[in-house]
Design a protein around this motif. Sequence first.
Motif, PDB file in Angstrom:
ATOM      1  N   LYS A   1       0.819  -1.154  -0.058  1.00 43.86           N
ATOM      2  CA  LYS A   1      -0.151  -0.154  -0.134  1.00 43.86           C
ATOM      3  C   LYS A   1       0.768   1.172  -0.068  1.00 43.86           C
ATOM      4  CE  LYS A   1      -4.002  -1.949   2.955  1.00 43.86           C
ATOM      5  NZ  LYS A   1      -4.238  -1.980   4.198  1.00 43.86           N
ATOM      6  N   LYS A   2       2.368   1.071   0.051  1.00 49.44           N
ATOM      7  CA  LYS A   2       3.192   2.126  -0.022  1.00 49.44           C
ATOM      8  C   LYS A   2       2.963   2.990   1.379  1.00 49.44           C
ATOM      9  CE  LYS A   2       4.141   3.008  -4.751  1.00 49.44           C
ATOM     10  NZ  LYS A   2       5.617   3.118  -4.699  1.00 49.44           N
ATOM     11  N   ASN A   3       2.644   2.304   2.461  1.00 46.33           N
ATOM     12  CA  ASN A   3       2.289   2.834   3.629  1.00 46.33           C
ATOM     13  C   ASN A   3       3.617   3.019   4.529  1.00 46.33           C
ATOM     14  OD1 ASN A   3       0.120   3.956   4.760  1.00 46.33           O
ATOM     15  ND2 ASN A   3      -0.950   1.877   5.156  1.00 46.33           N
ATOM     16  N   LEU A   4       3.776   4.104   5.226  1.00 45.13           N
ATOM     17  CA  LEU A   4       4.814   4.012   6.063  1.00 45.13           C
ATOM     18  C   LEU A   4       4.344   4.141   7.600  1.00 45.13           C
ATOM     19  CD1 LEU A   4       8.128   4.528   6.168  1.00 45.13           C
ATOM     20  CD2 LEU A   4       7.644   6.890   6.859  1.00 45.13           C
ATOM     21  N   ARG A   5       4.538   3.221   8.377  1.00 45.22           N
ATOM     22  CA  ARG A   5       3.710   2.971   9.798  1.00 45.22           C
ATOM     23  C   ARG A   5       4.764   2.653  10.976  1.00 45.22           C
ATOM     24  NH1 ARG A   5       0.248  -1.024  11.831  1.00 45.22           N
ATOM     25  NH2 ARG A   5       0.806  -2.485  10.323  1.00 45.22           N
ATOM     26  N   VAL A   6       4.586   3.354  12.120  1.00 42.23           N
ATOM     27  CA  VAL A   6       5.369   3.011  13.191  1.00 42.23           C
ATOM     28  C   VAL A   6       4.458   1.643  13.769  1.00 42.23           C
ATOM     29  CG1 VAL A   6       6.435   5.027  13.668  1.00 42.23           C
ATOM     30  CG2 VAL A   6       4.183   4.692  14.414  1.00 42.23           C
ATOM     31  N   LEU A   7       5.530   1.209  14.558  1.00 41.33           N
ATOM     32  CA  LEU A   7       4.923  -0.207  15.258  1.00 41.33           C
ATOM     33  C   LEU A   7       4.100   0.229  16.531  1.00 41.33           C
ATOM     34  CD1 LEU A   7       7.213  -1.231  13.512  1.00 41.33           C
ATOM     35  CD2 LEU A   7       7.563  -2.892  14.971  1.00 41.33           C
ATOM     36  N   HIS A   8       4.416   1.183  17.257  1.00 44.08           N
ATOM     37  CA  HIS A   8       3.575   1.748  18.234  1.00 44.08           C
ATOM     38  C   HIS A   8       3.376   3.166  18.537  1.00 44.08           C
ATOM     39  CE1 HIS A   8       7.164   2.324  20.508  1.00 44.08           C
ATOM     40  NE2 HIS A   8       7.857   1.323  19.893  1.00 44.08           N
ATOM     41  N   ASN A   9       2.757   3.938  19.475  1.00 43.22           N
ATOM     42  CA  ASN A   9       2.473   5.081  19.522  1.00 43.22           C
ATOM     43  C   ASN A   9       3.438   6.014  20.028  1.00 43.22           C
ATOM     44  OD1 ASN A   9       2.093   4.314  22.138  1.00 43.22           O
ATOM     45  ND2 ASN A   9       0.056   5.110  22.247  1.00 43.22           N
ATOM     46  N   LEU A  10       4.496   5.230  20.653  1.00 43.55           N
ATOM     47  CA  LEU A  10       5.537   6.153  21.455  1.00 43.55           C
ATOM     48  C   LEU A  10       6.867   5.895  20.630  1.00 43.55           C
ATOM     49  CD1 LEU A  10       5.331   5.514  25.241  1.00 43.55           C
ATOM     50  CD2 LEU A  10       4.701   7.485  23.779  1.00 43.55           C
ATOM     51  N   SER A  11       6.975   5.488  19.398  1.00 43.57           N
ATOM     52  CA  SER A  11       7.982   5.114  18.822  1.00 43.57           C
ATOM     53  C   SER A  11       8.813   6.459  18.228  1.00 43.57           C
ATOM     54  CB  SER A  11       7.474   4.542  17.322  1.00 43.57           C
ATOM     55  OG  SER A  11       8.759   4.086  16.744  1.00 43.57           O
ATOM     56  N   PHE A  12       8.267   7.596  17.917  1.00 44.09           N
ATOM     57  CA  PHE A  12       8.899   8.765  17.753  1.00 44.09           C
ATOM     58  C   PHE A  12       9.502   9.684  19.114  1.00 44.09           C
ATOM     59  CE2 PHE A  12       6.291   8.727  13.716  1.00 44.09           C
ATOM     60  CZ  PHE A  12       7.236   8.532  12.841  1.00 44.09           C
ATOM     61  N   VAL A  13       8.674   9.304  20.044  1.00 43.35           N
ATOM     62  CA  VAL A  13       9.032   9.917  21.297  1.00 43.35           C
ATOM     63  C   VAL A  13      10.381   9.034  21.556  1.00 43.35           C
ATOM     64  CG1 VAL A  13       8.430  10.081  23.774  1.00 43.35           C
ATOM     65  CG2 VAL A  13       6.674  10.458  21.903  1.00 43.35           C
ATOM     66  N   GLU A  14      10.211   7.740  21.631  1.00 43.59           N
ATOM     67  CA  GLU A  14      11.488   7.136  22.043  1.00 43.59           C
ATOM     68  C   GLU A  14      12.823   7.454  21.211  1.00 43.59           C
ATOM     69  OE1 GLU A  14       9.676   2.792  23.278  1.00 43.59           O
ATOM     70  OE2 GLU A  14      10.755   2.704  21.446  1.00 43.59           O
ATOM     71  N   ASP A  15      12.547   7.774  19.970  1.00 46.91           N
ATOM     72  CA  ASP A  15      13.608   8.065  19.154  1.00 46.91           C
ATOM     73  C   ASP A  15      13.271   8.816  18.094  1.00 46.91           C
ATOM     74  OD1 ASP A  15      15.841   7.954  17.730  1.00 46.91           O
ATOM     75  OD2 ASP A  15      15.936   5.911  17.357  1.00 46.91           O
ATOM     76  N   PRO A  16      13.197  10.220  18.128  1.00 48.20           N
ATOM     77  CA  PRO A  16      12.713  11.102  17.181  1.00 48.20           C
ATOM     78  C   PRO A  16      13.756  11.234  16.187  1.00 48.20           C
ATOM     79  CG  PRO A  16      13.141  12.281  19.329  1.00 48.20           C
ATOM     80  CD  PRO A  16      13.827  10.857  19.648  1.00 48.20           C
ATOM     81  N   THR A  17      15.047  10.686  15.846  1.00 47.61           N
ATOM     82  CA  THR A  17      15.630  10.541  14.622  1.00 47.61           C
ATOM     83  C   THR A  17      14.813   9.797  13.681  1.00 47.61           C
ATOM     84  OG1 THR A  17      16.899   8.292  15.247  1.00 47.61           O
ATOM     85  CG2 THR A  17      17.830  10.654  15.626  1.00 47.61           C
ATOM     86  N   ARG A  18      13.787   8.914  14.175  1.00 52.23           N
ATOM     87  CA  ARG A  18      13.119   7.932  13.216  1.00 52.23           C
ATOM     88  C   ARG A  18      12.145   8.939  12.471  1.00 52.23           C
ATOM     89  NH1 ARG A  18      11.222   3.792  18.071  1.00 52.23           N
ATOM     90  NH2 ARG A  18      13.334   2.629  18.285  1.00 52.23           N
ATOM     91  N   ILE A  19      11.855  10.200  12.908  1.00 55.94           N
ATOM     92  CA  ILE A  19      11.249  11.080  12.109  1.00 55.94           C
ATOM     93  C   ILE A  19      12.002  11.455  10.679  1.00 55.94           C
ATOM     94  CG2 ILE A  19      10.414  13.718  11.983  1.00 55.94           C
ATOM     95  CD1 ILE A  19       9.870  13.603  14.969  1.00 55.94           C
ATOM     96  N   LEU A  20      13.389  11.784  10.846  1.00 58.30           N
ATOM     97  CA  LEU A  20      14.050  11.923   9.842  1.00 58.30           C
ATOM     98  C   LEU A  20      14.225  10.819   8.864  1.00 58.30           C
ATOM     99  CD1 LEU A  20      16.982  13.997  11.748  1.00 58.30           C
ATOM    100  CD2 LEU A  20      15.066  15.072  10.214  1.00 58.30           C
ATOM    101  N   ARG A  21      14.454   9.658   9.616  1.00 60.19           N
ATOM    102  CA  ARG A  21      14.513   8.473   8.765  1.00 60.19           C
ATOM    103  C   ARG A  21      13.186   8.194   8.036  1.00 60.19           C
ATOM    104  NH1 ARG A  21      17.976   4.170   9.577  1.00 60.19           N
ATOM    105  NH2 ARG A  21      16.565   2.624   9.402  1.00 60.19           N
ATOM    106  N   GLY A  22      12.175   8.491   8.657  1.00 60.31           N
ATOM    107  CA  GLY A  22      10.724   8.368   8.122  1.00 60.31           C
ATOM    108  C   GLY A  22      10.467   9.095   6.734  1.00 60.31           C
ATOM    109  N   ILE A  23      10.917  10.527   6.832  1.00 62.62           N
ATOM    110  CA  ILE A  23      10.549  11.247   5.802  1.00 62.62           C
ATOM    111  C   ILE A  23      11.607  11.057   4.662  1.00 62.62           C
ATOM    112  CG2 ILE A  23       9.458  13.205   6.930  1.00 62.62           C
ATOM    113  CD1 ILE A  23      12.768  13.784   6.030  1.00 62.62           C
ATOM    114  N   ARG A  24      12.962  10.298   4.930  1.00 60.66           N
ATOM    115  CA  ARG A  24      13.967   9.928   4.036  1.00 60.66           C
ATOM    116  C   ARG A  24      13.155   8.726   3.205  1.00 60.66           C
ATOM    117  NH1 ARG A  24      18.525   6.629   4.705  1.00 60.66           N
ATOM    118  NH2 ARG A  24      18.238   6.588   7.085  1.00 60.66           N
TER     119      ARG A  24
END
Length: 395
Positions: free
Chosen positions: A136-159
């Motif tokens: 579905k070309k979906n980017l999805r985190v595994l749980h609601n605190l994922s970005f809070v735990e590691d905000p570098t995932r935001i940069l990885r995600g948009i990449r």
Amino acid sequence: KAGSLAETKNMKAYIIGGIVRDLILGSPSEDIDIVIEGDGISFAEAFANDINGTVTPHETFGTATVETENGSKLDFTTSRTEYYEKPAALPTVVRSNIKEDLFRRDFTMNAMAASLEPDSFGELIDYFNGLEDIKKKNLRVLHNLSFVEDPTRILRGIRFEARFSFRMDEETEAFLRHSAASIFALSHTRVITELKHIFQETNPAESLSRLHELGVLNKFLPGSIWSTKTSAVLSLLLKEWEQQETRPSIKEEWFFITACLYTENAETAKLLEAIAATKPQKKTARDFAVLMNDVTDDVFASEGALHEFAFHLDEDALFLVFLALLCSGEQSKARIVHAYRTKRKKLPRWVSGDDLKAAGLTPGPAFKDYLFQLEKAFLNGEITNRKEALAYIKS
Ligand code: ATP
């Protein structure tokens, strides 16, 4: 082979993460990560022995790299789980099974493994519906605190969004927006490392624009400014950068380009110095500040006038100034800087000390000044050859 070896050792071996994603997507992949339910390092040593490869253990990380005879590299790790004692800090790591190892990962598409064992070779381990998200070309985190735990995932995600033309689902985007406050706790080095990765992708401007749209660009690069103009100039610069034969000596173009984000800001130099990673970059940032903050407009009136202020400034700082002027729409000033950069690399030596003496000038410190005046006259196009240079000093 790793799978058969695992079987004889009563362990389990899987390829995991990015390589699985890339195999599904049919994209090229640089890293081959293999995870072992068991001791990854001792497994890697036995494997290297089996295939005549060389092994480099990284004891502190519990990982080992095996290089095969034909130069391919395989990274082995022990399956592990991570927990975060506080948001945005580095996690505490303990051994675990494959499911827990997958659960610590950033996005569902990166949270799959495939078995290497002969009996189940290629079987996909997909606890979080990564395959469906990829379809579905979906980017999805595994749980609601994922970005809070590691905000570098935001940069990885948009990449990843930009690289694969994926999109975060609504929920993931909502989690991201809610995690914005934890970004400040990230170390500077981690942000810079991730930013560099963004600039290695084909369309960094798109990613920066997306960060802006999500309201977090300013959190990663405090004080930066984003506009449609910055975006357009950035894309243009990146295109030109690809074609430039003589790039500045500091190869980290992201550093220069980031400068664009700061040009409308009086604090630019300070901010730039803060994102500079190396000593030469810090000097470049300071030199840049001199020209951007400490000079009046008439310094950019001619190449000669610019020489007065810029002769001792480094090449990279000048390139930055050029970019900054372009970004802020100061085309004519940018043109002067560009011409000056090109010409000052080959300032002619038409006149020597002896010529000055022959012209009746008294030797001494003033000689340097005469020669400097000649350089300025050359840069302004007032002299174009030795004959004119000699006439100039006589006058
Ligand atoms: P690339 O193609 O850019 O190298 P990759 O997914 O292989 O992408 P790596 O940085 O090599 O990226 O990471 C390998 C795997 O480790 C990822 O696929 C993901 O499962 C996991 N991973 C990496 N960084 C994080 C992170 N910050 N949080 C959670 N999991 C991560």
